[in-house]
Design a protein around this motif. Structure first.
Motif, PDB file in Angstrom:
ATOM      1  N   ASP A  88      -1.090   8.715   0.870  1.00 52.98           N
ATOM      2  CA  ASP A  88      -0.808   9.651   2.466  1.00 52.98           C
ATOM      3  C   ASP A  88       0.375   9.034   2.839  1.00 52.98           C
ATOM      4  O   ASP A  88       0.892   7.895   2.571  1.00 52.98           O
ATOM      5  CB  ASP A  88      -1.764   8.974   3.547  1.00 52.98           C
ATOM      6  CG  ASP A  88      -3.040   9.496   3.352  1.00 52.98           C
ATOM      7  OD1 ASP A  88      -3.382  10.514   2.644  1.00 52.98           O
ATOM      8  OD2 ASP A  88      -4.104   8.704   3.897  1.00 52.98           O
ATOM      9  N   LYS A  90       3.107   8.542   5.433  1.00 52.86           N
ATOM     10  CA  LYS A  90       3.552   8.050   6.692  1.00 52.86           C
ATOM     11  C   LYS A  90       4.653   8.161   7.505  1.00 52.86           C
ATOM     12  O   LYS A  90       4.799   7.822   8.520  1.00 52.86           O
ATOM     13  CB  LYS A  90       3.326   6.537   6.475  1.00 52.86           C
ATOM     14  CG  LYS A  90       2.040   5.991   5.806  1.00 52.86           C
ATOM     15  CD  LYS A  90       0.672   6.619   6.432  1.00 52.86           C
ATOM     16  CE  LYS A  90       0.246   5.611   7.402  1.00 52.86           C
ATOM     17  NZ  LYS A  90      -1.146   5.983   7.897  1.00 52.86           N
ATOM     18  N   THR A  91       5.556   8.940   7.101  1.00 57.58           N
ATOM     19  CA  THR A  91       6.874   9.222   7.654  1.00 57.58           C
ATOM     20  C   THR A  91       7.045  10.667   7.832  1.00 57.58           C
ATOM     21  O   THR A  91       6.567  11.487   7.028  1.00 57.58           O
ATOM     22  CB  THR A  91       7.860   8.589   6.726  1.00 57.58           C
ATOM     23  OG1 THR A  91       9.187   8.729   7.585  1.00 57.58           O
ATOM     24  CG2 THR A  91       8.255   9.264   5.496  1.00 57.58           C
ATOM     25  N   ASP A  93      10.052  11.681   8.391  1.00 62.98           N
ATOM     26  CA  ASP A  93      11.499  11.590   7.936  1.00 62.98           C
ATOM     27  C   ASP A  93      11.729  12.081   6.522  1.00 62.98           C
ATOM     28  O   ASP A  93      11.659  11.420   5.510  1.00 62.98           O
ATOM     29  CB  ASP A  93      12.223  10.252   8.197  1.00 62.98           C
ATOM     30  CG  ASP A  93      13.636  10.326   8.124  1.00 62.98           C
ATOM     31  OD1 ASP A  93      14.153  11.006   7.207  1.00 62.98           O
ATOM     32  OD2 ASP A  93      14.162   9.244   8.271  1.00 62.98           O
ATOM     33  N   LEU A 125      17.279 -14.624  -5.354  1.00 58.58           N
ATOM     34  CA  LEU A 125      17.514 -15.439  -4.189  1.00 58.58           C
ATOM     35  C   LEU A 125      16.218 -16.267  -4.153  1.00 58.58           C
ATOM     36  O   LEU A 125      15.097 -15.732  -3.976  1.00 58.58           O
ATOM     37  CB  LEU A 125      17.681 -14.834  -2.859  1.00 58.58           C
ATOM     38  CG  LEU A 125      19.036 -14.427  -2.377  1.00 58.58           C
ATOM     39  CD1 LEU A 125      19.186 -13.762  -1.072  1.00 58.58           C
ATOM     40  CD2 LEU A 125      19.797 -15.701  -2.142  1.00 58.58           C
ATOM     41  N   GLU A 127      15.210 -17.476  -1.232  1.00 58.09           N
ATOM     42  CA  GLU A 127      14.375 -17.337   0.022  1.00 58.09           C
ATOM     43  C   GLU A 127      13.796 -15.927   0.273  1.00 58.09           C
ATOM     44  O   GLU A 127      13.015 -15.522   1.127  1.00 58.09           O
ATOM     45  CB  GLU A 127      15.522 -17.429   1.186  1.00 58.09           C
ATOM     46  CG  GLU A 127      16.043 -18.878   1.196  1.00 58.09           C
ATOM     47  CD  GLU A 127      17.115 -19.079   0.596  1.00 58.09           C
ATOM     48  OE1 GLU A 127      17.527 -18.353  -0.532  1.00 58.09           O
ATOM     49  OE2 GLU A 127      17.466 -20.288   0.759  1.00 58.09           O
ATOM     50  N   ALA A 128      13.981 -14.930  -0.842  1.00 53.62           N
ATOM     51  CA  ALA A 128      13.620 -13.683  -0.894  1.00 53.62           C
ATOM     52  C   ALA A 128      12.317 -13.329  -1.922  1.00 53.62           C
ATOM     53  O   ALA A 128      12.440 -14.121  -3.043  1.00 53.62           O
ATOM     54  CB  ALA A 128      14.614 -12.532  -0.966  1.00 53.62           C
ATOM     55  N   PRO A 129      11.412 -12.423  -1.726  1.00 54.58           N
ATOM     56  CA  PRO A 129      10.560 -12.235  -2.643  1.00 54.58           C
ATOM     57  C   PRO A 129      11.098 -11.443  -3.914  1.00 54.58           C
ATOM     58  O   PRO A 129      12.002 -10.690  -3.595  1.00 54.58           O
ATOM     59  CB  PRO A 129       9.384 -11.303  -1.972  1.00 54.58           C
ATOM     60  CG  PRO A 129      10.063 -10.893  -0.627  1.00 54.58           C
ATOM     61  CD  PRO A 129      11.053 -11.740  -0.097  1.00 54.58           C
ATOM     62  N   ARG A 209       4.376  -0.816  -3.245  1.00 57.74           N
ATOM     63  CA  ARG A 209       5.106  -1.669  -2.637  1.00 57.74           C
ATOM     64  C   ARG A 209       6.485  -1.010  -2.098  1.00 57.74           C
ATOM     65  O   ARG A 209       6.816  -1.443  -0.964  1.00 57.74           O
ATOM     66  CB  ARG A 209       5.455  -3.060  -3.636  1.00 57.74           C
ATOM     67  CG  ARG A 209       6.019  -4.025  -2.720  1.00 57.74           C
ATOM     68  CD  ARG A 209       5.999  -5.401  -3.753  1.00 57.74           C
ATOM     69  NE  ARG A 209       7.194  -6.240  -3.075  1.00 57.74           N
ATOM     70  CZ  ARG A 209       7.769  -7.082  -3.832  1.00 57.74           C
ATOM     71  NH1 ARG A 209       7.928  -7.278  -5.078  1.00 57.74           N
ATOM     72  NH2 ARG A 209       8.659  -7.779  -3.255  1.00 57.74           N
ATOM     73  N   PHE A 212       5.518   1.099   0.945  1.00 59.68           N
ATOM     74  CA  PHE A 212       5.243   0.711   2.316  1.00 59.68           C
ATOM     75  C   PHE A 212       6.089   1.198   3.269  1.00 59.68           C
ATOM     76  O   PHE A 212       7.305   1.093   3.213  1.00 59.68           O
ATOM     77  CB  PHE A 212       5.161  -0.687   2.353  1.00 59.68           C
ATOM     78  CG  PHE A 212       4.039  -1.272   1.721  1.00 59.68           C
ATOM     79  CD1 PHE A 212       2.713  -0.849   1.753  1.00 59.68           C
ATOM     80  CD2 PHE A 212       3.926  -2.448   0.661  1.00 59.68           C
ATOM     81  CE1 PHE A 212       1.562  -1.321   1.191  1.00 59.68           C
ATOM     82  CE2 PHE A 212       3.023  -2.921   0.316  1.00 59.68           C
ATOM     83  CZ  PHE A 212       1.654  -2.596   0.362  1.00 59.68           C
ATOM     84  N   GLY A 213       5.538   1.705   4.359  1.00 57.46           N
ATOM     85  CA  GLY A 213       6.183   2.340   5.340  1.00 57.46           C
ATOM     86  C   GLY A 213       6.476   3.702   5.417  1.00 57.46           C
ATOM     87  O   GLY A 213       6.565   4.656   6.486  1.00 57.46           O
ATOM     88  N   LYS A 214       6.671   4.307   4.175  1.00 58.21           N
ATOM     89  CA  LYS A 214       6.812   5.758   3.742  1.00 58.21           C
ATOM     90  C   LYS A 214       5.592   6.321   3.353  1.00 58.21           C
ATOM     91  O   LYS A 214       5.176   7.484   3.851  1.00 58.21           O
ATOM     92  CB  LYS A 214       7.920   6.014   2.909  1.00 58.21           C
ATOM     93  CG  LYS A 214       9.502   5.794   3.555  1.00 58.21           C
ATOM     94  CD  LYS A 214      10.231   4.856   3.231  1.00 58.21           C
ATOM     95  CE  LYS A 214      10.240   3.800   2.484  1.00 58.21           C
ATOM     96  NZ  LYS A 214      11.186   2.804   2.351  1.00 58.21           N
ATOM     97  N   ALA A 216       1.340   5.172   2.170  1.00 62.85           N
ATOM     98  CA  ALA A 216       0.065   4.438   1.889  1.00 62.85           C
ATOM     99  C   ALA A 216      -0.911   4.768   1.082  1.00 62.85           C
ATOM    100  O   ALA A 216      -1.382   5.720   0.893  1.00 62.85           O
ATOM    101  CB  ALA A 216      -0.470   3.848   3.399  1.00 62.85           C
ATOM    102  N   ILE A 217      -1.185   3.773   0.246  1.00 62.27           N
ATOM    103  CA  ILE A 217      -2.496   3.978  -0.716  1.00 62.27           C
ATOM    104  C   ILE A 217      -3.776   4.456   0.330  1.00 62.27           C
ATOM    105  O   ILE A 217      -3.990   3.964   1.079  1.00 62.27           O
ATOM    106  CB  ILE A 217      -2.628   2.953  -1.646  1.00 62.27           C
ATOM    107  CG1 ILE A 217      -1.689   2.783  -2.619  1.00 62.27           C
ATOM    108  CG2 ILE A 217      -3.964   3.406  -2.373  1.00 62.27           C
ATOM    109  CD1 ILE A 217      -2.022   1.757  -3.909  1.00 62.27           C
ATOM    110  N   ARG A 218      -4.225   5.747  -0.225  1.00 62.05           N
ATOM    111  CA  ARG A 218      -5.200   6.282   0.356  1.00 62.05           C
ATOM    112  C   ARG A 218      -6.572   5.812  -0.312  1.00 62.05           C
ATOM    113  O   ARG A 218      -7.549   5.563   0.390  1.00 62.05           O
ATOM    114  CB  ARG A 218      -5.368   7.838   0.508  1.00 62.05           C
ATOM    115  CG  ARG A 218      -6.389   8.546   1.088  1.00 62.05           C
ATOM    116  CD  ARG A 218      -6.055  10.046   1.137  1.00 62.05           C
ATOM    117  NE  ARG A 218      -7.396  10.701   1.544  1.00 62.05           N
ATOM    118  CZ  ARG A 218      -7.619  11.021   2.833  1.00 62.05           C
ATOM    119  NH1 ARG A 218      -6.610  10.535   3.826  1.00 62.05           N
ATOM    120  NH2 ARG A 218      -8.644  11.585   3.160  1.00 62.05           N
TER     121      ARG A 218
END
Lengths: 427, 382
Positions: A88, A90-91, A93, A125, A127-129, A209, A212-214, A216-218
């Protein structure tokens, strides 16, 4: 295979790519990168001539070219495994969504060539994934193909209503359908096929991944054991009912049938779909236990072919031309045959699925049906209308999920991206 | 409560942990002359020197005031390097610590309360740990926030305990969710004290093999089960209510010693969203009371606090990330607001009334925020 523009594309993404290559990690070593590319290219070339009589281990690791006039994953040889995901949006924009399509295209080109996403799975890095999730490191490209499709609901967004193809109709309700909303529809889909399930799952996971935010798996579906082949010289695979499935499927080599039944032509409209196709996905649950208690005679009558050889009723060999009138009037093959449906023909690319058991101890299993066609109104709909009314198989199956998508043409080169023709005015 | 210990925030309560923190290699022997004389009184804190070499630093403390005092060496971000509590009037104490080169303060806290009276201390030699002063400020502010949350939680936990001890089920139910908010907001810090979390926030299925729920299960969720499922309060529950207050008091006292760094703050924010994604959005966390959305909101607020404090630096390094995080925090908060009538109240819709589709929407919004949030640490340490 006739898709001559779908050339081996290993150059742009391979050359000087800083990220660790899956291919380089499997033992070719230093100079092996070039060798790997050459080997992959050779296998692709072989696949493309249609000579892959039996996709054996020797070539299942190869890379399928990502760029071309048509998206890979339709007429290209069918791989053994599937991870199919519907999303789906989700944005609202438009620019953000277009950027996602570009990001996805780039990641898809990398993954299908056997590379990790972005900066890779390690070495960045602390510290980052990491950009890439890493579970496909060391695995071969495994003929991964990634194919995108746009659902009817997408055209209600981003002012795209006037771009919705007429051929992309909402499917009618067929008798016997028992569709679950949570396994149906979606604004877009990605079909990931590969010979290694981990490679297919990795691809969907990383695209999700990035999205995400734009988006989403339905819903999503894993599949195994392809149930139809696009390489007819290979042995016809069997579905979970034990019958050969896809004897008369359209082959990747059949230029004329592909043009007639699968690829959207220039005059079909809209312009952005030229070279694309339409995909119908159906999750078809099988009543496995009752089927297994059914007599051989009944099983063969239901299909209209024998179980061992796959020969049509009254014939000796699988590929003998069926005499439909010899079959029972409600036999599956008889009802599904183009001759019974004004010539309606589909390119099938389905997979078996088994999602464990259903809580009642019954296998939650069946066929994840995927069919490509030039026009859903002339492809799946008339065939399913005929089947849903009278098919003897209906006693043993139920359609529980359903979706339809417009699958745009291929990504031409490294500057092109999924859906560019739809989202760019100049196109 | 999570099954796996958090790795980015660790308690630095011991000298061994401090060595790890300071990574000190140059050790100087602490002779009497090297020692810093600290004279504490009710309103002053005098030190014999403002500068010492890195390594073993010794404080010779004398309390000349009328109240018990506490003396600390603190980092610029207010994190405690070493401390001695409860130095009685007229008594002396020698405090030693491994200290890396850099700027510090010595704090005397008469009555063991407040900011205290402070003196600068420069530790010289070796490598100076350089850090963006804005990040030190962010860490100090976050530490203050964590302390405030603990300080504000205690009276709420006491009110909850009081209702339980009075046998008043309805009153206790009303206090339950709010008593958890401060904890939920700062969970990664709270959980860094590995021994407190299993006492106060464990769920029944978090007990280990061989642990008996009847005797070994303590904390909020044990009482939650009594109130909502068993609907009775017995002697055991009353004792557990007191125990909860004791354990939370322990937490309140130790918050200041948590090892917090800019990247642990950033990753702690992401971990708060992980808490939501694995426990709250599924309804597992508060399975009897269904007050999951209140915890959910607390986690998001805590994550947002950490983000807002780090934002000036993060925005400079990765403007697009900051824009995305602002957008996703707003989106998630807007969505959460749909589940409460009053935006100042933590009285949310009972989670058992939240349908599958709505839970999926919440889950999607959490993923949309948590994914960019996982990149915050990188933007801060760049």
């Amino acid at each position: 295979m006739t898709d001559t523009t779908n050339t081996t594309e290993t150059t742009a993404e391979d050359a000087g790519a800083p990220a660790p290559s899956r291919r380089s990690l499997i033992g070719w070593g230093g100079a092996g990168l070039a060798l790997g590319a050459a080997a992959a290219g050779g296998a692709v070339a072989m696949a493309r001539t249609g000579n892959d009589v039996d996709p054996t281990a020797a070539e299942t690791g190869a890379a399928i070219g990502f760029h071309g006039a048509h998206q890979a994953g339709i007429a290209t040889p069918v791989q053994d495994r599937l991870h199919f995901a519907a999303f789906d949006v989700k944005t609202d924009d438009r620019a953000a969504f277009v950027q996602l399509l570009k990001d996805w295209t780039r990641a898809a080109a990398r993954m299908t060539a056997g590379h990790a996403v972005g900066e890779g799975a390690y070495g960045g890095l602390a510290e980052a994934p990491p950009d890439d999730t890493g579970e496909a490191l060391g695995l071969k490209p495994s003929r991964l193909t990634l194919t995108i499709g746009f659902g009817p609901s997408l055209f209600e967004k981003f002012g795209l209503a006037d771009q919705r193809p007429e051929a992309l109709v909402d499917l009618p309700k067929f008798p016997g359908d028992n569709l679950e909303k949570t396994r149906s529809d979606g604004d877009l889909c990605i079909q990931a096929c590969a010979d290694d399930p981990q490679v297919a799952v990795h691809a969907i996971r990383n695209l999700a991944r990035i999205g995400f935010g734009k988006v989403a798996i339905r819903w999503s579906q894993l599949g195994f054991g392809k149930t139809s082949s696009t390489t007819p010289d290979a042995q016809t695979p069997r579905n979970l009912m034990g019958f050969k499935d896809g004897t008369r499927n359209i082959a990747g080599t059949e230029t004329d049938r592909l043009k007639k039944f699968v690829w959207v032509g220039e005059d079909d409209g809209p312009h952005w779909m030229t070279g694309g196709s339409y995909l119908v996905a159906r999750r078809i649950r099988m009543n496995i236990e009752t089927w297994d208690r059914t007599s051989l005679q009944e099983q063969e009558d239901v299909f209209g072919r024998d179980k061992g050889e796959g020969a049509p009723v009254g014939k000796a060999k699988e590929r003998d031309k069926p005499f439909l009138k010899a079959m029972k009037p409600d036999a599956h093959v008889r009802l599904a045959h183009p001759d019974s449906n004004d010539g309606a023909t589909l390119l099938r690319r389905g997979y078996s699925f088994t999602d464990g058991t259903d809580g009642l101890g019954r296998l939650d299993a069946g066929l994840f049906f995927l069919a490509y066609q030039r026009d859903v109104r002339k492809g799946f709909i008339p065939v399913q209308r005929s089947l849903s009314r009278t098919d003897a198989l209906n006693e043993y199956i139920q359609h529980v999920g359903s979706a339809v998508f417009a699958v745009p043409p291929g990504v031409r080169d490294k500057d092109d991206w999924w859906g560019r023709a739809l989202f760019s005015k100049e196109a | 409560m999570r099954a796996v210990r958090l790795s980015v925030v660790t308690a630095a309560a011991t000298a061994a942990a401090l060595t790890a923190v300071t990574g000190c290699t140059e050790k100087s022997t602490a002779s009497g002359s090297d020692a810093i004389q600290v004279t504490a009184a009710d309103s002053k804190c005098e030190t014999s020197t403002k500068s010492v070499p890195a390594g073993q630093v010794t404080l010779k403390i004398e309390n000349k005031g009328s109240k018990a005092t506490e003396v600390e060496i603190v980092f610029p971000d207010d994190r405690i390097v070493s401390e001695k509590e409860n130095i009685g009037p007229g008594t002396k104490y020698t405090l030693t610590a491994e200290v890396k080169a850099g700027s510090y303060e010595i704090a005397c806290r008469p009555g063991m309360k407040g900011h205290g009276v402070r003196q600068k201390l420069t530790v010289t030699g070796g490598k100076v740990a350089k850090r963006d002063p804005r990040l030190d400020k962010a860490v100090a502010a976050y530490r203050e926030y964590a302390q405030e949350q603990a300080d504000e939680t205690l009276p709420k936990a006491e009110a909850f305990a009081k209702a339980v001890k009075a046998g008043d089920i309805e009153a206790a139910k009303k206090e339950f969710a709010t008593s958890r908010l401060g904890w939920e907001r700062t969970e990664p810090v709270a959980e860094s004290f590995g021994d407190i979390d299993p006492k106060v926030d464990v769920r029944e299925d978090g007990l280990e093999d061989g642990q008996d729920p009847a005797t070994d299960w303590t904390g909020w969720h044990r009482l939650e089960k009594s109130l909502w499922q068993d609907k009775k309060i017995g002697d055991r529950e009353k004792k557990l209510a007191d125990q909860l207050v004791t354990d939370l008091t322990d937490w309140q006292k130790r918050v200041g010693k948590a090892e917090i760094t800019p990247s642990s703050m950033a990753n702690g924010a992401k971990e708060l969203l992980d808490e939501v994604a694995t426990g709250k959005v599924t309804g597992e966390e508060d399975r009897y009371s269904h007050t999951d959305l209140s915890d959910f909101k607390g986690n998001v607020e805590g994550a947002q606090k950490a983000y807002e404090l780090l934002k000036p630096v993060a925005k400079e390094n990765d403007a697009a990330l900051a824009t995305e995080l602002d957008k996703q925090f707003t989106a998630l908060n807007t969505l959460l607001d749909k589940y409460r009538t009053d935006k100042t109240s933590y009285d949310f819709t009972s989670y058992d009334k939240v349908g599958k589709a709505d839970r999926k929407e919440l889950s999607d919004a959490v993923n949309a925020l948590a994914e960019p949030l996982s990149k915050l640490a990188a933007a801060v340490v760049k």
